[in-house]
Every structure is written in C-alpha cells, then in structure tokens.
Motif scaffolding. Sequence first.
Motif, short mmCIF file in Angstrom:
data_model
loop_
_atom_site.label_atom_id
_atom_site.label_comp_id
_atom_site.label_asym_id
_atom_site.label_seq_id
_atom_site.Cartn_x
_atom_site.Cartn_y
_atom_site.Cartn_z
N GLY A 265 0.83 -1.19 0.00
CA GLY A 265 0.00 0.00 0.00
C GLY A 265 0.88 1.25 0.00
O GLY A 265 1.99 1.22 0.52
N ASP A 266 0.38 2.34 -0.59
CA ASP A 266 1.21 3.54 -0.64
C ASP A 266 1.50 4.09 0.76
O ASP A 266 2.61 4.57 1.03
CB ASP A 266 0.65 4.62 -1.57
N ALA A 267 0.52 3.99 1.66
CA ALA A 267 0.77 4.52 3.01
C ALA A 267 1.77 3.65 3.79
O ALA A 267 2.30 4.09 4.81
CB ALA A 267 -0.53 4.67 3.77
N GLU A 268 2.04 2.46 3.30
CA GLU A 268 3.08 1.64 3.95
C GLU A 268 4.43 2.32 3.86
O GLU A 268 5.34 2.04 4.65
CB GLU A 268 3.17 0.24 3.31
N VAL B 17 3.85 -0.56 -5.80
CA VAL B 17 3.16 0.31 -4.85
C VAL B 17 1.75 0.59 -5.39
O VAL B 17 1.58 1.11 -6.49
CB VAL B 17 3.91 1.64 -4.66
N ASP B 18 0.78 0.18 -4.59
CA ASP B 18 -0.63 0.38 -4.93
C ASP B 18 -0.93 1.86 -4.63
O ASP B 18 -1.37 2.21 -3.54
CB ASP B 18 -1.44 -0.57 -4.04
N PHE B 19 -0.68 2.68 -5.62
CA PHE B 19 -0.69 4.12 -5.38
C PHE B 19 -2.11 4.67 -5.52
O PHE B 19 -2.47 5.32 -6.50
CB PHE B 19 0.29 4.79 -6.36
N ASN B 20 -2.90 4.39 -4.50
CA ASN B 20 -4.29 4.87 -4.53
C ASN B 20 -4.46 6.18 -3.76
O ASN B 20 -5.58 6.67 -3.61
CB ASN B 20 -5.26 3.78 -4.03
N ARG B 21 -3.36 6.71 -3.26
CA ARG B 21 -3.32 8.02 -2.63
C ARG B 21 -4.22 8.11 -1.38
O ARG B 21 -4.57 9.16 -0.92
CB ARG B 21 -3.67 9.15 -3.63
N GLN B 22 -4.60 6.95 -0.87
CA GLN B 22 -5.40 6.94 0.34
C GLN B 22 -4.74 6.04 1.37
O GLN B 22 -4.17 5.00 1.04
CB GLN B 22 -6.80 6.36 0.05
N SER B 23 -4.86 6.46 2.63
CA SER B 23 -4.43 5.62 3.73
C SER B 23 -5.68 5.11 4.42
O SER B 23 -6.70 4.89 3.77
CB SER B 23 -3.52 6.42 4.66
N LEU B 24 -5.62 4.90 5.73
CA LEU B 24 -6.82 4.41 6.42
C LEU B 24 -7.80 5.55 6.66
O LEU B 24 -8.99 5.44 6.38
CB LEU B 24 -6.40 3.76 7.75
MG LIG Z 1 -3.32 3.52 -0.02
#
Ligand SMILES: [Mg+2]
Length: 793
Positions: A157-160, A185-192
């Motif tokens: 995940g990107d936030a990782e 990197v799953d760059f979805n620009r979102q974290s939790l």
């Molecule tokens: Mg993400």
Amino acid sequence: MRGSEVDYDLLDEVARRVLWLAVRIVDSANHDRVNSDGVKVGGHQASSASLVTAMTALYFAHLDSPDRVAVKPHASPVFHAIQYLLGNLDRSYLTRLRERGGLQSYPSRTKDPDEVDFSTGSVGLGAAAPLFAAATRRYVDAHFGERAAARFYALIGDAELDEGNVWEAIADPATAGLGNVTWIVDFNRQSLDRVVPGIRAQQWQAQFAAAGWHVVEVKYGRRLEAKFREPGGEVLRARIDAMPNEQYQSLFGLTGPALRERFTDGAPAELVEFIRDIEDEDLYPLVTDLGGHDVAAMLTAFDDCDKVVDRPSVVFAYTVKGWGLPTAGNPRNHSALLNSDQIAALRASVGLDASTEWDPFEPAAPAGILSNARRIHLTREPRNAALAIEVPHETGVRSGKPLATQEAFGRVLVDLSRNDAVAPYLVTTAPDVATSTNLAGFINRTGVFSPTERRSWNEDPVLKWAEGPSGQHIELGISEMNLFLLLGQLGLSWDLSDQPLLPIGTVYDPFVCRGLDAFIHSTYSGARFVIAGTPSGITLAPEGGAHQSTITASIGLELPGVTFVEPTYAGALDWLLCDALGRIAHGPSSTPTAAPYDDGAYYFRLTTRPIDQGPFDAARRRIGDAILRRQVLAGGYRLVDAFEAHPELVGGDTPAPLVHLVSSGAVMPEVLLAAEELADEGVAAHVVDVTSLDRLYSAWQRTLRQGVRTATTPSVPGALRAIFPEAAPIVTIHDAASHAMAWLGSALGVPGVPLGVDSFGQSGSVHDLYEMHDLLPGSIVNAALASLELMRR
Ligand SMILES: [Mg+2]
Ligand SMILES: Cc1ncc(C[n+]2csc(CCOP(=O)(O)OP(=O)(O)O)c2C)c(N)n1
C-alpha cells in the motif's frame, strides 16, 4: 515467462471475477454468518479492489513457479480469490474469511490453508521481507550453486511507505543491487483515515532513485493515453497531473454533469473545450483510467523491471481505492462494506446469480483454460526443511578462568566453524555490532559475505574483514528491524530458496525492542534462527540505562515461537546452542504434540560479565554429564545442593530451614555468596540455575492446560519436580525485571520473593547497581528470610 500472446480482454474478464470474489468473500464473512458476539467482523473491499488488476496480471500472466510474492495485508481476499480460481483453494474456504480455521484476515504463512509466501499484517514489514528473501537467495546462490531464477515481489500500500523500516531496508548495502526484486506500490493516494494530502509521488520516487532503485511510474491507462495523444490532449494530461490528491479523489464519487463541473472547476477554457465532445457517461471511465487498472500497462511495467537486473525496481501503479465499486475513491472507504443491493448489482455485472456466484470459471471456457494452465505453470517443486547433518552435542568449550557467556558464545561458533559437516550452513548477521558481540573469531575464519570479491584496505591482525562471495557473515547497518527481517528470511531459506541454513544473529540486548515487530513477524512466519541478545541486563553497568536491558527476558519468555534461554555457564551455553542448531537442522517436527520449543527460534540472553566456571564444574561432577545436560536443556538444574555443600546442616535436632535461591545468568555470583551466608546462619539454600525460564514455564503451562481441559488436578511437571523436589519457599534473583521469574512460586505452590530490576538503570559499577536494585548477597539473604516467614504464615 508468458508467451507473446496475451489476451488483455481475457485478463480483464479474470480481473472482474477476482474483484467479485474478493468483495463477496468479505461480504459473506460479515453478512452470511451468525455473529454471536457482537464484534464487527470487518474486511477491506476497497483496499482489495485497488490491487485486483496488478495481482491478476501477476498471477495470470507474469509469474513463474519459483517467484515469490508478498501481498499487502488488506488484499488477502484478492490472493485467496486468485488461489481459488487457479484451483489451489477449496471452495468451502470462500465463506470462511476471518473464521476459526478459515482464511486469515491477513496473509499468513502458518495459518492460511493455501500457500502464502510471506506473512503480512504489520504494514511495512511485508514490503521489506521479499527484499531480504532476495538477499538470502543471493547468499544461497553464491554458497550452494544457483537455484532456479526467482523474482521477489512485494505488493504494498502507498501509506506503507510511511513506515521507517521500509527505508531502512532499501538503504542497507546488504540489499543493494538485487535485480530480482520488484515492489509494486498500490498508489491509490489513500491511507486508512484520509486521502493523503499533496502529491507525494515525486518525493518518494526520488528517495527510491537515491537508494539506487529503478523507478517505474504507471500513471495512466490505455484510454487516457490515447486521449492525450489527440490534438490538444496535453491540456487533459496537465489538468490531471496538477490536481492535488484530495481534489482528484473527490471526482470518484461523482457522475454526469456533476463530475464535469468538478473536473473543470477552475480549469482553463481549453480543457472545458477539449472534453466538450466526451459524453457524460464516458467521462468517468476516462478520468479514472489509471495505469494500475490497465493490465497491459502493468505487464509492460513488469517486463521493464525484468530487464533491469542490476538493481531492485519499484513500480508506482496509480490505482483507485475501491476500483469498480460504489465506494471508489471515497475518503472513508477503508473499511466500508457494500450493502446487499450493491452486492447484487456487482454480482449481476459479472453475469452471476445467487446459485452460481461462487463458481469458478467453466473449465472449457477461455478463462477456465487459462486458470488451469496457470495453476500447472505455478506449481512448485517440494522443498525440504531439514539438513542431513548432525550437530554435535557440544564443542567442549572450557575455561579455567572466569568466562562471560558472550565470550563462550563466540568460542562455540568458532569451534563449529571448524566442523566440516556443520560449518557450510552457518551464517551470521549483526547490525554493526558483530565485533562487539564476539563474532570476530567466526568472521576471521569465514569472512564477510559480499556478492563480489572486495579488496581490503586494512591489515588488522586481530580482525580479518575479508569480503567476498564465500563469506558467511552478513553485515548490516544499524537497523535491528533489518536484522530480524533478514534472520527471518534466512530462517525460511529452506522454503523460499530451497536451502536450509543455520542462521545466527547478534544484537545488543536492549535493542531487541527496537527490532521487536520484525522479530514477531519472522517468528510468526515460522522462521527458525538463533538470536543472541548481548550484552544484557544492568551488568553492563558503566554503559548506563540507555544500554541496559531489563524487560527482554519477559519478551523472550512470552513470545510464541521463541525459546528463551539464559545460561550462566559456558558448558550450559555450549549444550544449549548446539542443541538449538541441531533442532533447526532437523527441521520442524512432524508431531503436533511435540514440545512447543521444538519448532521455533532461539533467543540467547547473554552478558559480558566474567563468571567463575568452578560451580558448574562441581555440579557436573555431582550430577554427571548425561543427567545435567538433560536438565540444562529442559530448563534448569540444581547448581548447589545445600546439604552436600554444608553437611553440617543435615540432621541437627531441628532440621535446618530450607529455601530455594533461583537465578539465571549474570547475577549468579551474588546468589552463590548469599547461599553461603545463609548456611552460616543455619539456613539451607539450594541454588537453582534456570537455563531456560521459557521451557520451565511451558512445561508448567502444558500440565496446567491438560488439567484444565480434562478437569483433573494438574501435576507438577517433571522438569520442575526434578529441580525442586522439596517444598520450600523460593527467592528468584534476576538481572532483569523481577516479573519474569515471579510465577515460579505459584507453579510450585510456595511463597516466592522475586528480586530484579524494575526501574531504569544508570551508570555505575556492577556492585553499585546491584546494590541499588537489592541484588547484593545481603538483600538476597534478607529476601530468603522473608520467604521463610511467608511460608510460616
Ligand atoms: Mg493507499
Ligand atoms: C504497523 C501498522 N500500523 C497500523 C496498521 C493499521 N492499518 C492497516 S491498513 C492502514 C492504512 C494502509 O494504507 P495503504 O497502505 O495505503 O493501503 P490501502 O488500504 O490504501 O491500499 C493502516 C493504518 C497496520 N496494519 N500496521
């Protein structure tokens, strides 16, 4: 490798089915099962959706059987859906996510029914683990001949990337140049919690590039790329490129005129003009056409990475969190679940109904044929965890002079490095503390590992730091996270690189805490290795509180999959270390009833305090090697028998009061002096040297559990009975938190007085600090007298 013919439409069809199954697996866990305890089941449909394309491309078109993949924790439903479609997972599991005995929430090597390469869960560790698996492969290839070429992938995940351990891993020279590693990197620009502010891709990409990585960006899909190429299309690209994450994400919840309005809000007239001819219903798929959802773009990126063989690669795959779902791009979608109408609509969109919803592909249909072919292609050769060697019971390390356990540890390793059967499999590693933890002798004999021969510029007669492909020590920078991640992968080398090893790491004991999450990750993954935490305790007195360790004994005792040992004497350490390596060499036991310590890692807590070896030699003569060794391995032995040491205490008019002084490691000299003082006062004190608090505790727990489960009175386990035949109060004395040994009184049904270190230490002499913490003989005597009083109450 795949052939040149890739049917992208077919892969899209597979991806849609994978999406459906992954979403439905989570849905079923939450809505189809009776929830008896009111606790939310949960699951991550949106996080799963954003990796569906990348994982479909990997598993259905790119991977070969030797390749290994770490899957982002929240995409576990995607992994299991793929394994199901490939024919590797029974259908019954699809409705058993997050159920006991079912699919684990996050990919688990040890608990999942299908073959997981890397356990993930604590974010960041799943990214680094394949990097260290590849470092391990490089070591194995150099020492044992090249294995079938394997690529090591991490889907993260990107936030990782916020986790520091990620950057520690890529910065370490031990991971440099690993061309068979690709991170996606799953760059979805979102974290939790949120849409991550700003546009961080550039910064991150620069950081990877600075660390020597090959960086690939897969930003746009085929549809958008084609549009950009149209006359005037540059304005569209510029618009999306410049848009902050939050604004771009906000488009995903919109359709029709509302979407157009938001997209063009504040945009130049050319953009409004450029998209004027695009129908409302075509605008959404266009502006959300990101490369991470384009199988062709992803496969091209994977191929680009394969071509770069001199350094690791990272692919920034732009994705949509919740891709293909009504929750797409919603900032609050991390744990959002589709409602039943939304599920029904998704089901219908892939041409299924309630009676066919779990079906795999028709075997004769193109997707079924592809699945079957891929299952065959990805089937792996069996591996063997055991080494066909015998590790000797002991190396015979002896010393007429006082010897510290850390020093004895170094000597045992040197001796084992002379054993032709064992030596080839030994591999040591340390985070810049190899010499200060007594690995120098081993390093002098075996050299330091480097993929290529390196010239040494320093002629040091004491330490020969020779680096080359035959070296058997892997030096790391100061990162305890990296240490435990590497040890974990060395310890799984039998599986991931088809070569069992005997890995041994060293770390300053307090900094076990610094690498603790990676320690847990590695042992939860089933890795087997030896870690020496040394020096430990407040015996490291002048070093002060920042370098002294107190809670680590408890950590060792409580960590599952870890056997904690803390020998006092060189002879005991020798037996324990040889036994641990022997157990690792034999591979995991096949009997589930085997003692738990048969199948895990081994944590040796050692010190630099020189200890007179005389008392151990005396115990050896008294007990005999065979029985003593058995007791040392089982967790403890009677170091001093009060009545043999002081026959005058036997048989007076009234029997001498009896206590047990129980201790481990560095503080033993004070305990022995206390026993003498007690004898002077007419009190008989047996001294018990606990070699493995963990094994004694496990033995106690086993009998207790047995009693609890069968509703019978638990017996005192043999290991405890052998060393505590008489009922007498006990004093436990530990250069560690007093709590770690405090359970012993309970186990024996007698009063116990635990002495130990329950506040931070500070600089001083050993004597000063032991005085501060009531560990000097006088305090131990007083504690013994108190325990006798408690017994009388
Ligand atoms: Mg993400
Ligand atoms: C070490 C650790 N801290 C916190 C969490 C809780 N957590 C799970 S997922 C997540 C956000 C992950 O975001 P990202 O990596 O971008 O994944 P996405 O769901 O967006 O694909 C957090 C904070 C965790 N699993 N591990």
